[in-house]
Design an enzyme around this catalytic site. Structure first.
Site, PDB file in Angstrom:
ATOM      1  N   ASN A 249      39.188  43.249  36.163  1.00 44.10           N
ATOM      2  CA  ASN A 249      37.966  42.949  37.056  1.00 44.10           C
ATOM      3  C   ASN A 249      36.818  42.307  36.088  1.00 44.10           C
ATOM      4  O   ASN A 249      35.790  41.885  36.633  1.00 44.10           O
ATOM      5  CB  ASN A 249      37.206  44.470  37.353  1.00 44.10           C
ATOM      6  N   TYR A 250      37.004  42.231  34.821  1.00 41.27           N
ATOM      7  CA  TYR A 250      35.859  41.657  33.986  1.00 41.27           C
ATOM      8  C   TYR A 250      36.291  40.756  33.175  1.00 41.27           C
ATOM      9  O   TYR A 250      35.344  40.013  32.546  1.00 41.27           O
ATOM     10  CB  TYR A 250      35.123  42.960  33.213  1.00 41.27           C
ATOM     11  N   LEU A 251      37.534  40.472  32.769  1.00 40.00           N
ATOM     12  CA  LEU A 251      37.977  39.457  31.830  1.00 40.00           C
ATOM     13  C   LEU A 251      38.618  38.379  32.527  1.00 40.00           C
ATOM     14  O   LEU A 251      39.572  38.479  33.298  1.00 40.00           O
ATOM     15  CB  LEU A 251      39.140  40.172  30.606  1.00 40.00           C
TER      16      LEU A 251
END
Length: 829
Positions: free
Chosen positions: A778-780
Site C-alpha cells: 500500500n505504501y511502497l
C-alpha cells in the site's frame, strides 16, 4: 605376352560357345540399336524412371543365369569377377599390386570379346549405367594406368580388327565395357553391394528414386526395427513440441487480449467508465437446519429452537472454541441480538447465555469440517466446477467493451461481527443481505441484472463517476459495503499509478512545504500553529490524519488530528536527548502506537502551549480537523493528502535503507534479508504491527531443530572431506581427486543450506510483530523494488508472490522500470 594371348584365346572360345546360339539374333538387334544409339542416350537421361522397372526385372533374371554360369566357369571366373568388383569399389589394393596389373589386362581382353557378341543388345538405360560406371571407374584409375595407355591402344586395335565394338563415352575416350554391369547371361554374379553402388551415377537425375531390391532385405530386418524405434521418439517429441507451441500460442493470445489501458487516453471530468454491464451479486445460500439428532440444551433441558433462532445459535456454536466467545462484550452483544430473533416463548425461556449448551452443535460442525477435508477427489472436483461456473457467470463484467475481473462478487453471509482490535460491537449479528438491500450500478444501455425470483433491487443507478458495481448498507455500523473490481483491473491500476506519481511529485516540492510549516510554527494564529505542528508529525512520523477513514476502519482509532492530551507526554530531557515527546494511543485496528521521539524546540514549546488548561480527554489540536488540514494540503500541492505523505516517506525510507543495507557480494538469501530489514524499517515508521502468531514458538522450535540437524550434517561432511583429502595425498589417482572434489562441493552445499535456515530464523524473529505486507502493498512504490531486484540479481518472485505480481506490478509499472538503479528510476532520490 604370348602366354597371356594363348590364355585369352581359350577364354574367348569358351565365351563364343555360350553365345553362339544367339549370335544371328543379336547381330540383327545390334544393327537396329546402333542406328538409334545417340538419340536413345540423350532420351534415357529424362526417362530413367520409365525404363528402370523392366531393366530391374532383367537384372534379376540374369542374376540367376549368372549364378549357373559361374559354377561352370569355375574358380578362375570367380577370381576374375571378384577382382572386377573390387576394382569398382576401390578395394584393388587388397590382393597386391603385382596381380592387379595382370588381372586388369585379362579382364579387359575378356570384356572386349564380350562386347563383340553380347553388348549389342543391351537396354538403353543399362547402357547408360555402364557408361557412367566406366567413366567413374576410369576417373579413379587414370593415374594408375597412365603408363599403360599405349599398351591399351594396341590391344584395342587388335580387338577392333577382330570385330570388337568400342563403346564411346561422352568425354570422347574409349573405355572397355565392364562385366559387372552386363545384364546378359555372361556367367558373372552381381552382388547386392555392387547393385547398390550403381545408384551413385544417377545423382544427376533429380526425379530418380532408387527402387529397393531383394538382396537388401537381409539387412533391413534389424535396420527397419531401428528406424521405427528412432521414428517413434521423434513423433513423440514432435507432439510435445506441438503442445508447447499451442501453449505458447495460447499465452501469446492471452497477452494480446489483455487490455493495455495505460496506452489509452483517460476519461475526463471524473468519469470512470462509459459502459458497464454485469450480472449482479451472488447471494449467500439459504440456511439449512441441523439434523434432528443435533440437540440444543438450556439448563440441562432439551429445547427445540425456531429456524431463525437456531441459525443464530449455530453462528455462536461454530466459534465456541475461539477466544472471542470468552469475551464479555462479545457474549453480551451476541445474546442481545440473538434474543431479537427468538420467538416470545424462547425469549421467556432462555434468559441466561451461560446456561446454554452449544456442545452438540459445535461437535456437528467440527465433523462437517473434517468431512469436507476428507472429501473424495471427485467431490472436490464437482465443487470446484461449480465455483468455476459461478466465477465465469458472475465474476466478470464488461467495462468500456473490455472484460474485467470482479474482486468480491459474493455477498457476505450472515454471522457474528468480530471487528478489528477490541471493537465495542463485537458479537453483534450481521444480518442476511437480501436483494431489497442491494443498489445496482451499471450503464443505461447495458443489460440490467435480474433480481432473484420473488425479489427486486432496492435501486438501479447509472453513475459513471463511481467505480463500484453493487452496494448495500451493513447493519452493524451503518457503513456502506461495495462490490468492486479486482486489483488487477484498470481502475485499481490507475488509482495506484496516480498515488505513486503524486508521491514522486511531492519529492520536487517537499522542502518548500517543510520550510512553510516551520515558518507557521511562529504564527500569531493558534489555528495555523496547530496545523503546522500536525503537518510536522504527519511528515516526520507518517501518522494518519485521524478522521480520514479507509474502508472497514473502526470508529475507535486515533490519528494525528484526533489526538487527545492523554495520548502524549512531554520530557525536557530523556535518555540523553532533549525535547522528547512520548506518544501512546490506539492506532488503526486498535493497535497501540507507542513511540518516543525527539522534536524541534519550537514544536516542543507549541505542544506545551496546546496542552495548557486542558483535561486529559480534551483534543490536543482543538482548532483543527481533517477537512481543514486536507484543504491546506491541496493548496500546497494538487492531489496532496496525508496518505501521500505516508507513501512518500515510506518509499524514500525503503530506498535509503536498501542503499545502506544491501551488499552486492552477498548471496540471494542475504540480499532478501537486507530487503526485509529495509521493509521492516518502513513498517515500524508506519506502525504496521501485528500480534505474534499463535504457532510462532512451535514453528521456531521446528526451525531450530532443522538448523541443529543441518549443523550435524555439515560436521559429518567436513570429516568426510578431510578424510578424502588425506587419501588423495597418498594415492594421487584420478578417482580419488574426483572424490575430493565431490566432498568439497557437498560441504559447500550444506553450508549454503545452513546459512539459508539461519537467515530464515533471524528474519522470523525480527518480524514476528511487524506486518511487512501492509506497507509493501500500500505504501511502497513497486518500481523501487523492481529496480533493486534487477540491479542485484534477485528474482522478483522472492519479493512479490504470484498474486501480488499480477495485481501490483502492472505492465505500466514494469515498462517504466529499467535495470539501471539510477536517480531517475529510484523514484525518490
Amino acid at each position: 605376352m604370348s602366354e597371356d594371348h594363348v590364355q585369352n584365346d581359350s577364354q574367348i572360345e569358351a565365351v563364343f560357345r555360350v553365345n553362339d546360339s544367339h549370335k544371328h539374333k543379336k547381330d540383327k538387334e545390334h544393327r537396329h540399336k546402333e542406328h538409334k544409339k545417340d538419340k536413345d542416350r540423350e532420351k534415357s537421361k529424362h526417362n530413367n524412371s520409365e525404363h528402370r522397372d523392366p531393366s530391374e526385372k532383367k537384372h534379376k533374371d540374369k542374376h540367376k543365369n549368372n549364378d549357373k554360369h559361374r559354377e561352370k566357369d569355375g574358380e578362375k571366373h570367380r577370381e576374375r569377377d571378384g577382382e572386377k568388383h573390387r576394382d569398382k569399389n576401390g578395394e584393388k589394393h587388397r590382393d597386391g599390386e603385382k596381380h592387379k596389373e595382370k588381372d586388369i589386362e585379362k579382364h579387359k581382353e575378356v570384356e572386349k570379346h564380350r562386347v563383340k557378341d553380347g553388348e549389342k543388345h543391351k537396354e538403353k538405360d543399362v547402357e547408360k549405367h555402364k557408361e557412367k560406371d566406366v567413366e567413374k571407374h576410369r576417373d579413379g584409375e587414370k593415374h594408375k594406368h597412365r603408363d599403360k595407355d599405349r599398351e591399351k591402344k594396341k590391344e584395342e586395335k587388335m580387338k577392333s580388327s577382330s570385330g570388337g565394338v568400342k563403346v564411346k563415352k561422352e568425354n570422347g575416350f574409349s573405355s572397355p565395357v565392364r562385366v559387372k554391369d552386363e545384364p546378359e547371361d555372361q556367367g558373372f554374379y552381381v552382388s547386392p553391394k555392387e547393385n547398390k553402388a550403381m545408384k551413385r551415377p544417377r545423382e544427376d537425375d533429380e526425379d530418380y528414386k532408387p527402387k529397393k531390391i531383394k538382396s537388401e532385405d537381409d539387412k533391413k530386418g534389424k535396420k527397419r526395427k531401428q528406424e521405427e524405434e528412432d521414428i517413434k521418439p521423434k513423433k513423440k517429441s514432435k507432439a510435445k513440441g506441438n503442445e508447447e507451441g499451442v501453449k505458447k500460442k495460447k499465452v501469446k493470445k492471452e497477452e494480446e487480449e489483455k487490455w493495455k489501458w495505460w496506452e489509452e487516453e483517460r476519461h475526463r471530468d471524473g468519469i470512470k467508465w462509459k459502459f458497464l454491464e454485469h450480472k449482479g451479486p451472488v447471494f449467500a445460500p439459504p440456511y439449512e437446519p441441523v439434523p434432528d439428532n443435533v440437540k440444543f440444551y438450556y439448563d440441562g433441558n432439551l429445547v427445540k429452537l425456531s429456524p431463525k433462532a437456531e441459525e443464530v445459535a449455530t453462528f455462536f456454536a461454530k466459534m465456541l472454541d475461539h477466544e472471542y466467545t470468552t469475551k464479555d462484550i462479545f457474549r453480551k452483544n451476541f445474546f442481545k441480538d440473538w434474543k431479537k430473533e427468538m420467538t416470545t416463548d424462547e425469549r421467556n425461556l432462555i434468559t441466561n447465555l451461560s446456561k446454554c449448551d452449544f456442545n452438540a452443535m459445535s461437535l456437528y460442525f467440527k465433523e462437517q469440517s473434517e468431512a469436507r477435508k476428507n472429501m473424495t477427489k471427485e467431490e472436490k472436483l464437482k465443487i470446484k466446477a461449480e465455483n468455476e461456473r459461478l466465477l465465469q457467470e458472475y465474476g466478470y463484467c464488461i467495462m468500456d467493451n473490455h472484460k474485467e475481473r470482479i474482486a468480491n462478487f459474493r455477498i457476505e453471509p450472515p454471522g457474528l461481527f468480530r471487528g478489528r482490535g477490541d471493537h465495542p460491537k463485537m458479537g453483534k449479528l450481521k444480518k442476511r443481505i437480501m436483494p431489497e438491500d442491494i443498489i445496482i450500478n451499471c450503464s443505461k444501455d447495458s443489460k440490467i441484472p435480474v433480481a432473484p425470483a420473488g425479489h427486486k433491487w432496492k435501486e438501479v443507478r447509472h453513475d459513471g463517476k463511481v467505480t463500484w458495481l453493487v452496494s448495500w448498507t451493513e447493519n452493524i455500523q451503518g457503513s456502506i459495503k461495495y462490490i468492486m473490481l479486482n486489483p488487477s483491473s484498470r481502475i485499481k491500476g490507475e488509482k495506484d499509478w496516480q498515488k505513486y506519481e503524486t508521491a514522486r511529485r511531492l519529492k520536487m516540492c517537499v522542502e518548500k512545504i517543510r520550510n512553510t510549516y516551520k515558518e507557521d510554527w511562529k504564527s500569531k494564529e493558534m489555528k495555523v500553529r496547530q496545523r503546522a505542528v500536525a503537518l510536522y508529525f504527519i511528515d516526520k512520523l507518517a501518522l494518519r490524519a485521524g478522521n480520514e477513514k479507509e474502508e472497514g476502519e473502526t470508529a475507535d482509532t486515533v490519528g494525528c488530528c484526533s489526538l487527545r492530551v492523554e495520548h502524549i507526554n512531554l520530557f525536557q530531557e530523556l535518555d540523553g536527548q532533549e525535547f522528547v515527546v512520548e506518544f501512546d494511543f490506539p492506532g488503526k485496528d486498535s493497535i497501540r502506537y507507542y513511540n518516543k521521539v525527539p522534536v524541534e524546540k519550537r514544536v516542543f514549546k507549541n505542544l506545551q502551549l496546546f496542552m495548557e488548561n486542558k483535561q486529559p480527554d480534551d483534543d490536543l489540536f482543538d482548532r483543527l480537523n481533517t477537512s481543514i488540514l486536507n484543504k491546506h494540503l491541496q493548496d500546497l500541492m494538487e492531489g496532496l493528502t496525508a496518505k501521500v505523505f505516508r507513501t512518500y516517506n515510506a518509499s524514500i525510507t525503503l530506498q535509503q535503507q536498501l542503499d545502506e543495507l544491501t551488499n552486492s557480494d552477498d548471496n540471494v538469501p542475504a540480499k532478501i534479508l537486507s530487503y526485509n530489514r529495509a521493509n521492516r524499517a518502513v513498517a515500524i515508521l508506519c506502525n504496521h504491527q501485528r500480534a505474534p502468531p499463535k504457532t510462532f514458538e512451535k514453528s521456531m522450535m521446528n526451525l531450530q531443530g532443522k538448523i541443529d540437524a543441518k549443523k550435524d550434517q555439515l560436521a559429518d561432511a567436513r570429516r568426510e572431506f578431510k578424510s578424502a583429502k588425506a587419501d588423495a595425498k597418498v594415492r594421487r589417482d584420478e578417482k580419488t581427486k574426483k572424490l575430493v572434489e565431490s566432498k568439497k562441493k557437498a560441504v559447500q552445499r550444506i553450508e549454503e543450506q545452513l546459512m539459508k535456515l539461519e537467515v530464515q530464523a533471524t528474519d522470523r524473529e525480527e518480524n514476528k510483530q511487524i506486518a511487512l505486507g501492509t506497507s509493501k502493498l500500500n505504501y511502497l512504490d513497486p518500481r523501487i523494488s523492481v529496480a533493486w531486484c534487477k540491479k542485484y540479481g534477485v528474482p522478483i518472485e522472492k519479493i512479490y508472490n504470484k498474486t501480488q505480481r499480477k495485481n501490483l506490478l502492472g505492465p505500466s509499472i514494469w515498462q517504466t522500470t529499467t535495470s539501471n538503479f539510477n536517480a531517475e528510476q529510484r523514484c525518490f532520490s
